[in-house]
Design an enzyme around this catalytic site. Structure first.
Site, PDB file in Angstrom:
ATOM      1  N   SER A 172       0.787  -1.238   0.000  1.00  0.00           N
ATOM      2  CA  SER A 172       0.000   0.000   0.000  1.00  0.00           C
ATOM      3  C   SER A 172       0.813   1.279   0.000  1.00  0.00           C
ATOM      4  CB  SER A 172      -0.962  -0.002   1.183  1.00  0.00           C
ATOM      5  OG  SER A 172      -2.009  -0.919   0.949  1.00  0.00           O
ATOM      6  N   THR A 189       2.702   2.586   5.136  1.00  0.00           N
ATOM      7  CA  THR A 189       3.159   1.208   5.205  1.00  0.00           C
ATOM      8  C   THR A 189       2.495   0.406   4.101  1.00  0.00           C
ATOM      9  OG1 THR A 189       1.431   0.487   6.719  1.00  0.00           O
ATOM     10  CG2 THR A 189       3.467   1.297   7.710  1.00  0.00           C
ATOM     11  N   SER A 242      -9.725   1.635   3.122  1.00  0.00           N
ATOM     12  CA  SER A 242     -10.287   0.704   2.150  1.00  0.00           C
ATOM     13  C   SER A 242      -9.496   0.781   0.854  1.00  0.00           C
ATOM     14  CB  SER A 242     -11.759   1.037   1.870  1.00  0.00           C
ATOM     15  OG  SER A 242     -12.266   0.230   0.814  1.00  0.00           O
ATOM     16  N   ASN A 243      -8.945  -0.349   0.438  1.00  0.00           N
ATOM     17  CA  ASN A 243      -8.204  -0.412  -0.818  1.00  0.00           C
ATOM     18  C   ASN A 243      -9.070  -0.027  -2.016  1.00  0.00           C
ATOM     19  OD1 ASN A 243      -5.371  -1.675  -0.301  1.00  0.00           O
ATOM     20  ND2 ASN A 243      -6.749  -2.867   0.982  1.00  0.00           N
TER      21      ASN A 243
END
Length: 372
Positions: free
Chosen positions: A90, A329, A191-192
């Site tokens: 991410s 991160t 949320s991706n």
């Protein structure tokens, strides 16, 4: 395996280049800092992590520290040179956000404009309406879009084993198959899904593939030669790299080969500690997005944990010494990475080649790397 991280909360030899000897010239990373960080990564390996790389940059000097092995079969140690490539998960989101903020600076995107202005009709579902969700809410995880990776089909390791490629249209369909988690703007919830939408937005606004805009706008201008977004179907990591591992049914398993189309621009990028340190230093120095947009990017909301805030694709926290850490991160099959910099120019990247059983004290390890 899951592509997910929660903002910045998740997230042996020293190689010192060109250390200045003249007391009037700023030194690079101090010997004490090197020893303390080396101890941190050694303890992580002793605790069960397969390998770790720590990359420290200060005053234009970079030190690479390693611990553990690059391959549990051969027991070969992780080398300090050349720079080792890892999947950064991410952390990819900071790059996506920077591309969008460049489009904002060019007047092609407005942060408080509804997503529907740029992607008309795309987001329509139960409690989901692109006319009510702004670009800012997408980039700051305040849209209410349900988490894409909660769906079992969204697994980059399993997709690689099955030879399955995922398209953005399939990802959007999965997002819309579930109701919204909350009303737009009501709260922060990582949320991706947000960054899949952001990548699609970049493509629609520019008329070019997201990877081409990423290369043209950020990677090439900054000379990040070890950083790239793999193409769909490109399962292996290019160039020198340690293997990434995970416990599967009690067995430590090599999970380095993944399908990058699953996380796409939300988490599929590959990079090195050297490149990530350079990127975050350049970002905070105003060399990636203009000053006005950088302020927007750094303006965050509480994440609901400790004193951490999340802006537009970037997180921040004040360390006990007073230094501000700004970064992200990234967790993905086989790798966990934390990277960022201070406004004063110190930078660090920690890369784990197997997630630790218990998360480390990130405040402590970031302080050891970034506090003056």
């Amino acid at each position: 395996m899951r592509l997910v991280t929660v903002g910045i909360a998740v997230g042996v030899v020293a190689l010192l280049s060109g250390c200045a000897k003249d007391p009037g010239v700023p030194m690079g990373v101090s010997e004490n800092r090197i020893q303390v960080v080396q101890g941190d990564i050694d303890r992580a390996v002793e605790g069960g992590v397969t390998g770790m790389i720590a990359t420290l940059t200060e005053n234009g000097k970079t030190v690479t520290l390693t611990s553990g092995v690059a391959d549990i079969g051969t027991r070969a140690p992780i080398p300090v040179a050349p720079p080792q490539r890892v999947r950064i998960g991410s952390i990819s989101k900071t790059f996506t956000s920077a591309v969008v903020l460049q489009l904002v600076a060019e007047g092609r995107v407005r942060l408080d404009e509804p997503v529907d202005t740029y992607l008309p009709g795309l987001l329509r579902g139960e409690g989901i309406d692109g006319r009510a969700i702004t670009v800012r809410q997408i980039l700051r995880h305040q849209s209410g879009l349900p988490e894409l990776t909660d769906d079992p089909r969204v697994d980059e390791y399993e997709a690689a084993l099955a030879g399955r490629i995922m398209t953005p249209a399939e990802q959007i369909a999965i997002i819309l198959s579930r109701p919204a988690d909350f009303a737009p703007g009501a709260r922060f919830e990582y949320s991706n899904s947000n960054y899949i939408v952001a990548d699609v937005l970049v493509e629609r606004v520019t008329g070019a593939a997201y990877v081409d805009e990423l290369n043209r706008r950020i990677l090439k201008p900054l000379g990040l030669e070890d950083t790239y977004l793999p193409a769909p179907g490109e399962l292996d990591i290019r160039g020198p790299h340690p293997k990434g591992y995970a416990d599967i049914d009690g067995v430590v398993t090599d999970v380095s080969r993944v399908e990058p189309s699953v996380p796409w621009g939300a988490g599929a990028m590959v990079s090195t500690g050297d490149d990530l340190n350079r990127f975050y230093q350049a970002l905070l120095a105003g060399q990636v997005v203009p000053a006005v947009e950088l302020r927007e990017m750094r303006t965050g909301v509480p994440m609901g944990q400790a004193d951490m805030n999340y802006g537009l694709g970037i997180g921040s926290t004040r360390l006990p010494c007073g230094a501000e850490y700004v970064g992200h991160t990234g967790g993905i099959s086989g790798f966990l990475t934390v990277s960022g910099a201070t406004p004063e120019g110190r930078a660090v990247t920690y890369a784990y080649t197997k997630s630790p059983k218990a998360m480390p004290d990130l405040t402590a390890i970031l302080s050891h790397a970034l506090c003056p």
